[in-house]
Write an enzyme that holds these catalytic residues in place. Structure first.
Site, mmCIF file in Angstrom:
data_model
loop_
_atom_site.group_PDB
_atom_site.id
_atom_site.type_symbol
_atom_site.label_atom_id
_atom_site.label_comp_id
_atom_site.label_asym_id
_atom_site.label_seq_id
_atom_site.Cartn_x
_atom_site.Cartn_y
_atom_site.Cartn_z
ATOM 1 C CB SER A 141 78.064 135.697 19.801
ATOM 2 O OG SER A 141 77.033 135.147 18.902
ATOM 3 C CE1 TYR A 154 80.912 133.594 15.331
ATOM 4 C CE2 TYR A 154 78.881 133.339 16.507
ATOM 5 C CZ TYR A 154 79.943 134.320 16.036
ATOM 6 O OH TYR A 154 79.717 135.577 16.168
HETATM 7 P P1 NAP Z 1 83.264 140.801 9.493
HETATM 8 O O1 NAP Z 1 82.711 141.786 8.798
HETATM 9 O O2 NAP Z 1 82.903 139.251 8.928
HETATM 10 O O3 NAP Z 1 84.551 141.007 10.299
HETATM 11 C C1 NAP Z 1 85.380 140.061 10.675
HETATM 12 C C2 NAP Z 1 86.680 140.506 10.908
HETATM 13 O O4 NAP Z 1 87.745 139.436 11.734
HETATM 14 C C3 NAP Z 1 87.323 141.113 9.941
HETATM 15 O O5 NAP Z 1 88.061 142.203 10.137
HETATM 16 C C4 NAP Z 1 88.330 139.939 9.622
HETATM 17 O O6 NAP Z 1 89.661 140.271 8.698
HETATM 18 C C5 NAP Z 1 88.781 139.392 10.766
HETATM 19 N N1 NAP Z 1 89.242 138.006 10.708
HETATM 20 C C6 NAP Z 1 88.500 136.887 10.576
HETATM 21 N N2 NAP Z 1 89.433 135.850 10.158
HETATM 22 C C7 NAP Z 1 90.572 136.415 10.361
HETATM 23 C C8 NAP Z 1 91.817 135.791 10.518
HETATM 24 N N3 NAP Z 1 92.090 134.329 10.155
HETATM 25 N N4 NAP Z 1 93.080 136.569 11.015
HETATM 26 C C9 NAP Z 1 92.739 137.805 11.157
HETATM 27 N N5 NAP Z 1 91.897 138.520 10.956
HETATM 28 C C10 NAP Z 1 90.262 137.745 10.620
HETATM 29 O O7 NAP Z 1 82.371 140.405 10.944
HETATM 30 P P2 NAP Z 1 81.883 141.086 12.111
HETATM 31 O O8 NAP Z 1 80.300 140.957 12.417
HETATM 32 O O9 NAP Z 1 82.462 142.531 12.280
HETATM 33 O O10 NAP Z 1 82.487 140.230 13.276
HETATM 34 C C11 NAP Z 1 83.357 141.016 14.362
HETATM 35 C C12 NAP Z 1 83.282 139.966 15.693
HETATM 36 O O11 NAP Z 1 81.702 140.104 16.053
HETATM 37 C C13 NAP Z 1 83.467 138.555 15.182
HETATM 38 O O12 NAP Z 1 84.064 138.262 16.497
HETATM 39 C C14 NAP Z 1 82.117 138.050 15.252
HETATM 40 O O13 NAP Z 1 81.994 136.832 15.925
HETATM 41 C C15 NAP Z 1 81.262 139.084 16.387
HETATM 42 N N6 NAP Z 1 79.733 138.968 16.209
HETATM 43 C C16 NAP Z 1 79.164 139.263 15.084
HETATM 44 C C17 NAP Z 1 77.766 139.580 15.094
HETATM 45 C C18 NAP Z 1 77.132 139.835 13.836
HETATM 46 O O14 NAP Z 1 75.785 139.849 13.770
HETATM 47 N N7 NAP Z 1 77.568 140.583 13.024
HETATM 48 C C19 NAP Z 1 77.079 138.894 16.221
HETATM 49 C C20 NAP Z 1 77.608 138.577 17.218
HETATM 50 C C21 NAP Z 1 79.243 138.513 17.266
HETATM 51 P P3 NAP Z 1 89.571 140.514 7.284
HETATM 52 O O15 NAP Z 1 88.809 141.592 6.788
HETATM 53 O O16 NAP Z 1 91.322 140.573 6.980
HETATM 54 O O17 NAP Z 1 89.106 139.349 6.540
#
Ligand code: NAP
Length: 249
Positions: A141, A154
């Site tokens: 991140s 986080y």
């Molecule tokens: P998201 O749409 O909220 O997706 C999160 C994913 O993680 C979902 O598939 C969710 O599964 C899974 N997850 C969460 N808790 C879980 C658990 N207890 N057990 C199994 N799976 C779990 O967010 P995203 O933005 O795509 O995030 C993906 C990654 O990118 C994360 O590591 C996040 O920290 C990172 N990231 C995101 C951003 C951003 O701006 N969006 C920036 C930097 C880093 P379910 O669908 O089953 O809930």
């Protein structure tokens, strides 16, 4: 550009139901990989449909990342299969001032983002090292570099994920395994829904991004394919920002 092809490779992507993980899984299918999707439950219809549209195939493994021991058991079982690419994408965020962040909230975020990443990567990465080849891509991140606002657990978890990426690259690099991370910028997913729902916060973030817009999950796919393919064989221990220029500012 055959060095970017993932044909004949098996890729395990965690958190593949939505957001960045779903986009990476579809992008890997388009690049020729066979997928193993890991998620909390097996209801991954949208991702599976998209993979099918690219002519790919996928199986599903379930585990709750809030339970690192369960993730490790799944990882040990998965390590008996030939997994060429591991993408540690599953992640969560809890937004609250430090003074109001309970130990349970802290523990949950650290378990999902860090401890379960470790629990899965250790057995699968060790198997890759024994085979003499493998690609591990972890989703870090901007908060692997910066402090963020009211997301202490986080930020701690994502700093640790960047450190773990470098530590494992040092250890497994000599065995032919590359361990890198992607640091996405501000991407429009459920993770950032709360920020985008606040007009002042949304505008402040957007105006600071040199690209002039929020990122989309698809923006992460090119870097994810690169770090999973032979094109990145001499890239190891790197945290690659895909942030529209945010960190350069
Ligand atoms: P998201 O749409 O909220 O997706 C999160 C994913 O993680 C979902 O598939 C969710 O599964 C899974 N997850 C969460 N808790 C879980 C658990 N207890 N057990 C199994 N799976 C779990 O967010 P995203 O933005 O795509 O995030 C993906 C990654 O990118 C994360 O590591 C996040 O920290 C990172 N990231 C995101 C951003 C951003 O701006 N969006 C920036 C930097 C880093 P379910 O669908 O089953 O809930």
């Amino acid at each position: 550009m055959t060095s970017f092809s993932l044909a004949g490779r098996t890729a395990l992507v965690t958190g593949a139901r939505r957001g960045i993980g779903a986009a990476i899984a579809a992008g890997y299918a388009a690049a020729g990989a066979e997928l193993i999707l890991m998620a909390r439950d097996a209801a991954l219809e949208d991702t599976l449909e998209e993979i099918k549209q690219y002519g790919g195939s996928a199986s599903v493994v379930t585990a709750d990342f809030a339970d690192p021991s369960a993730v490790e058991r799944a990882g040990v079982e998965l390590a008996s299969r030939k997994i060429d690419i591991l993408v540690n994408n599953a992640g969560t965020i809890r937004r609250a001032p430090a003074a109001e962040t309970s130990i349970d909230d802290w523990q949950h975020v650290i378990d999902v983002n860090l401890n379960s990443t470790w629990a899965l990567t250790r057995p699968i990465g060790a198997a890759m090292a024994r085979r003499g080849a493998g690609k591990i891509v972890t989703i870090a991140s901007l908060l692997s570099f910066q402090g963020g606002i009211t997301v202490p657990a986080y930020t701690a978890s994502k700093h640790a994920v960047a450190g773990l990426t470098r530590a494992l690259a040092n250890e497994w690099g000599p065995a032919g395994v590359q361990v890198n991370a992607i640091a996405p910028g501000y991407i429009s997913t459920d993770n950032t829904a709360e920020l985008r729902a606040n007009p002042a916060r949304e505008a402040a973030i957007r105006e600071r991004i040199p690209a002039g817009r929020w990122g989309r999950p698809e923006d992460i796919v090119g870097a994810a394919v690169f770090l999973a393919s032979a094109a990145s064989d001499y890239v190891n221990g790197h945290v690659l920002a895909v942030d529209g220029g945010w960190l350069a500012r």
